[in-house]
Scaffold this active site. Structure first.
Site, PDB file in Angstrom:
ATOM      1  N   PRO A 260       0.832  -1.213   0.000  1.00 65.74           N
ATOM      2  CA  PRO A 260       0.000   0.000   0.000  1.00 65.74           C
ATOM      3  C   PRO A 260       0.863   1.259   0.000  1.00 65.74           C
ATOM      4  O   PRO A 260       1.322   1.727   1.045  1.00 65.74           O
ATOM      5  CB  PRO A 260      -0.806  -0.134   1.298  1.00 65.74           C
ATOM      6  CG  PRO A 260       0.051  -0.974   2.192  1.00 65.74           C
ATOM      7  CD  PRO A 260       0.808  -1.915   1.304  1.00 65.74           C
TER       8      PRO A 260
ATOM      9  N   ASP B 290       5.665   2.506   2.260  1.00 69.01           N
ATOM     10  CA  ASP B 290       4.819   1.349   2.522  1.00 69.01           C
ATOM     11  C   ASP B 290       4.054   1.667   3.809  1.00 69.01           C
ATOM     12  O   ASP B 290       4.639   1.726   4.890  1.00 69.01           O
ATOM     13  CB  ASP B 290       5.689   0.105   2.689  1.00 69.01           C
ATOM     14  CG  ASP B 290       4.884  -1.154   2.980  1.00 69.01           C
ATOM     15  OD1 ASP B 290       3.684  -1.049   3.299  1.00 69.01           O
ATOM     16  OD2 ASP B 290       5.465  -2.258   2.892  1.00 69.01           O
ATOM     17  N   HIS B 291       2.737   1.868   3.677  1.00 63.91           N
ATOM     18  CA  HIS B 291       1.965   2.338   4.827  1.00 63.91           C
ATOM     19  C   HIS B 291       1.896   1.301   5.947  1.00 63.91           C
ATOM     20  O   HIS B 291       1.552   1.627   7.086  1.00 63.91           O
ATOM     21  CB  HIS B 291       0.549   2.729   4.390  1.00 63.91           C
ATOM     22  CG  HIS B 291      -0.034   3.850   5.184  1.00 63.91           C
ATOM     23  ND1 HIS B 291       0.218   4.032   6.529  1.00 63.91           N
ATOM     24  CD2 HIS B 291      -0.864   4.867   4.832  1.00 63.91           C
ATOM     25  CE1 HIS B 291      -0.429   5.091   6.965  1.00 63.91           C
ATOM     26  NE2 HIS B 291      -1.094   5.628   5.966  1.00 63.91           N
ATOM     27  N   ARG B 292       2.230   0.064   5.648  1.00 60.09           N
ATOM     28  CA  ARG B 292       2.267  -0.947   6.706  1.00 60.09           C
ATOM     29  C   ARG B 292       3.446  -0.700   7.640  1.00 60.09           C
ATOM     30  O   ARG B 292       3.433  -1.122   8.812  1.00 60.09           O
ATOM     31  CB  ARG B 292       2.375  -2.351   6.095  1.00 60.09           C
ATOM     32  CG  ARG B 292       1.225  -2.739   5.178  1.00 60.09           C
ATOM     33  CD  ARG B 292       1.516  -4.041   4.458  1.00 60.09           C
ATOM     34  NE  ARG B 292       2.732  -3.950   3.660  1.00 60.09           N
ATOM     35  CZ  ARG B 292       3.262  -4.967   2.968  1.00 60.09           C
ATOM     36  NH1 ARG B 292       2.675  -6.161   2.996  1.00 60.09           N
ATOM     37  NH2 ARG B 292       4.359  -4.805   2.259  1.00 60.09           N
TER      38      ARG B 292
END
Length: 426
Positions: A217, A398-400
């Site tokens: 994401p 990477d939004h994680r």
């Protein structure tokens, strides 16, 4: 008993490769340490050295063959004084790997044949010895194999021979062509194109970046950085290195803007370690070392050599190390340990005049910084218009792994080092 030569694993992740060239031919004597072949992995072409002495008795995989699995039997080595008849009864570790098929051409006629895979019938009706990949490319491109000079074992036509014939214009019926053509169903003029087979590197890039865009994401943060102080510091340092050049006239280093960007990124990551991380299902892995991957365009793709522990190195050392890595990357001479790993990537297209862009994250890393061109812009400072040099950078996250606040904190730190480069000397 003949000694088996197997397809080597040139990196921990390698499962197959392309046997691009045999340096030694059948009948050639070899000593331990002699280069016998060149293997193309997904990132580089590397030399393979013999570990035993003897004579190349039989080559089982022709040069140019793609998709050869690791540990596949590729050749047999006769020990000194060994009878070549021993080759006839030798049972190897498996059949030779089949080359990866080239992309099919629409409307290409199907050809049925009961000949062995290593043989083909040319347009003239003559039986020609050719590798499966060479045969397939010849069928799709209209090349008469009878007119192609084979350079493989025993005069066998290989992929490189057909590609050379295409360049020279050898086609069926004696006509000349350097493109493949297909007729569109509407009856319009044929569409002409040149087919470029996908290299192992291009296939890996396609696979990894497709997975990245589908599974990671992404979100993006952009920021403008003023460059005037950095450019002035760069000139001052390069002038000092030039003035202190030794008897050979060569300065100790020559800084580029990209070298200073690498250092600024490294210092910012040291200040904001949460941006120096990657995602796993079990945990976020935060790296203890600041290892910067630098995207380098090479023939057929790109590669990311790593400047390791960049936060601990001076600007001159980074400049020399980056110059060496980039030169060897473009020559295909990097070792796997020099491009595999890294915790954070930089992609700089500023030298091409690109103002800004969004880069795709290189998994498992959590971030990549896209660097645009520096350009003169008019800004307002204390109520007055002023011309300054400005560079736009965009951070892909990477939004994680990296939340918006962490990404913004990193960019703020990066901007501070770029606009006050003296801080990079601390």
């Amino acid at each position: 008993m003949p000694i088996e030569i197997l397809m080597p694993a040139l990196s921990p992740t390698m499962t197959e490769g392309t046997l691009s060239k045999w340096v030694k031919k059948e009948g050639d004597a070899v000593k331990a340490g002699d280069v016998i072949a060149e293997i193309e992995t997904d990132k580089a072409t590397m030399e393979v050295e013999a570990v035993d002495e003897g004579v190349i008795g039989k080559i089982l995989v022709a040069e140019g063959t793609e998709g050869v699995p690791v540990n596949q039997l590729i050749a047999l080595l006769l020990e000194e004084g060994e009878d070549p008849a021993a080759l006839a009864g030798h049972v190897g570790g498996g059949a030779a790997a089949s080359p990866a098929p080239a992309a099919a051409v629409a409307s290409a006629p199907a050809t049925a044949t009961s000949l062995p895979p290593a043989a083909a019938v040319a347009a003239s009706g003559e039986r020609v010895s050719a590798s499966p990949l060479a045969k397939r490319i010849a069928e799709q491109s209209g090349v008469d194999l009878a007119q192609v000079q084979g350079t493989g074992p025993h005069g066998r036509v290989i992929k490189a021979d057909v590609e050379e014939a295409l360049v020279k214009g050898v086609a069926q019926g004696g006509t000349t062509t350097n493109v493949a053509a297909i007729a569109v169903s509407s009856g319009r003029n044929p569409i002409e194109f040149t087919e470029i087979p996908n290299s192992g590197m291009r296939k890996t890039i396609a696979k990894r970046l497709t997975e990245s865009k589908q599974q990671v994401p992404h979100f993006y943060l952009s920021l403008d950085c003023e460059l005037d102080c950095l450019l002035a510091a760069r000139k001052q340092m390069n002038d000092a290195a030039e003035a202190a050049a030794g008897k050979d006239g060569k300065p100790a280093y020559k800084l580029s803007v990209n070298d200073m960007v690498i250092k600024a990124v490294a210092m910012a990551l040291r200040d904001v370690p949460a941006a120096n991380a990657s995602w796993t299902d079990a945990a976020i892995q935060q790296y203890n070392n600041v290892d910067i991957s630098v995207a380098v365009a090479i023939d057929g793709g790109l590669i990311t050599p790593i400047v390791k522990n960049a936060d601990q190195k001076g600007l001159g050392q980074i400049a020399n190390e980056a110059k060496d890595l980039i030169a060897r990357a473009r020559a295909g001479k990097l070792q796997p340990s020099e491009y595999q790993g890294g915790g954070f990537s930089i992609s700089n297209l500023g030298m091409y005049g690109i103002k800004n862009f969004n880069a795709i994250i290189n998994p498992p890393q959590g971030c990549i910084l896209a660097v645009g061109a520096g350009e003169e812009r008019v800004v307002v400072k204390r109520g007055e218009f002023k011309a300054v040099n400005v560079m736009t950078v965009t951070l892909s996250c990477d939004h994680r792994v990296v939340d918006g606040a962490v990404g913004a904190e990193f960019l703020s730190a990066f901007k501070r080092y770029v606009e006050s480069p003296v801080l990079m000397l601390a």
